[in-house]
Motif scaffolding. Sequence first.
Motif, short mmCIF file in Angstrom:
data_model
loop_
_atom_site.label_atom_id
_atom_site.label_comp_id
_atom_site.label_asym_id
_atom_site.label_seq_id
_atom_site.Cartn_x
_atom_site.Cartn_y
_atom_site.Cartn_z
N ASP A 29 30.58 3.87 -5.04
CA ASP A 29 30.12 3.78 -6.42
C ASP A 29 29.24 2.54 -6.49
O ASP A 29 29.68 1.44 -6.12
N ILE A 30 28.01 2.73 -6.94
CA ILE A 30 27.06 1.61 -6.97
C ILE A 30 26.59 1.38 -8.40
O ILE A 30 26.69 2.25 -9.26
N ASP A 31 26.04 0.21 -8.62
CA ASP A 31 25.47 -0.15 -9.91
C ASP A 31 23.97 0.14 -9.86
O ASP A 31 23.19 -0.69 -9.38
N GLU A 32 23.59 1.31 -10.32
CA GLU A 32 22.18 1.72 -10.25
C GLU A 32 21.27 0.89 -11.15
O GLU A 32 20.09 0.74 -10.87
N GLN A 33 21.83 0.34 -12.23
CA GLN A 33 21.03 -0.42 -13.18
C GLN A 33 20.49 -1.73 -12.59
O GLN A 33 19.40 -2.17 -12.94
N THR A 34 21.27 -2.34 -11.71
CA THR A 34 20.83 -3.62 -11.14
C THR A 34 20.34 -3.50 -9.70
O THR A 34 20.01 -4.49 -9.08
N MET A 35 20.28 -2.27 -9.22
CA MET A 35 19.81 -2.02 -7.85
C MET A 35 18.32 -2.36 -7.73
O MET A 35 17.54 -2.09 -8.63
N GLU A 36 17.97 -3.00 -6.63
CA GLU A 36 16.57 -3.34 -6.36
C GLU A 36 16.18 -2.84 -4.97
O GLU A 36 16.91 -3.04 -4.01
N VAL A 37 15.05 -2.17 -4.90
CA VAL A 37 14.52 -1.71 -3.62
C VAL A 37 13.07 -2.16 -3.55
O VAL A 37 12.27 -1.85 -4.42
N ASN A 38 12.75 -2.90 -2.51
CA ASN A 38 11.39 -3.42 -2.35
C ASN A 38 10.92 -3.23 -0.92
O ASN A 38 11.72 -3.16 0.01
N LEU A 39 9.63 -3.18 -0.77
CA LEU A 39 9.02 -3.11 0.54
C LEU A 39 8.24 -4.39 0.74
O LEU A 39 7.28 -4.66 0.03
N SER A 73 0.83 -1.21 0.00
CA SER A 73 0.00 0.00 0.00
C SER A 73 0.87 1.27 0.00
O SER A 73 0.60 2.23 0.72
N VAL A 74 1.93 1.23 -0.79
CA VAL A 74 2.81 2.39 -0.98
C VAL A 74 2.76 2.76 -2.45
O VAL A 74 2.85 1.90 -3.31
N LEU A 100 6.15 7.10 -4.54
CA LEU A 100 6.89 7.14 -3.27
C LEU A 100 8.06 6.17 -3.30
O LEU A 100 9.16 6.49 -2.87
N MET A 101 7.85 4.98 -3.85
CA MET A 101 8.94 4.01 -3.95
C MET A 101 10.05 4.53 -4.86
O MET A 101 11.23 4.37 -4.55
N GLU A 102 9.69 5.17 -5.96
CA GLU A 102 10.70 5.71 -6.86
C GLU A 102 11.47 6.85 -6.19
O GLU A 102 12.69 6.94 -6.32
#
Length: 84
Positions: free
Chosen positions: A53-63, A31-32, A36-38
């Motif tokens: 330095d991170i790999d933004e292309q393969t980054m995953e963020v989940n709730l 229910s987000v 907001l997640m983006e």
Amino acid sequence: MDFINKLFKEDSSKDRAVERLRLVLVHDRASVSPGLMESLKEDLIDVISKYMDIDEQTMEVNLASSERSASLVANIPVKRIRRQ
């Protein structure tokens, strides 16, 4: 410079569709709103990029949510740690 790269970054339509679907699924489960997640993902990129330095292309963020709690789960591949 990262901001400019993000503006002109060419993602395939498949990648954009997958990302949109992922955001919709997260929204349904927790229910987000997808917006907001983006925003959360962009903020994480901004903060973490100060130190690594991170790999933004393969980054995953989940709730992830259950009946009693919610958890923010981030998989952020690190390319290099910046030494200060």
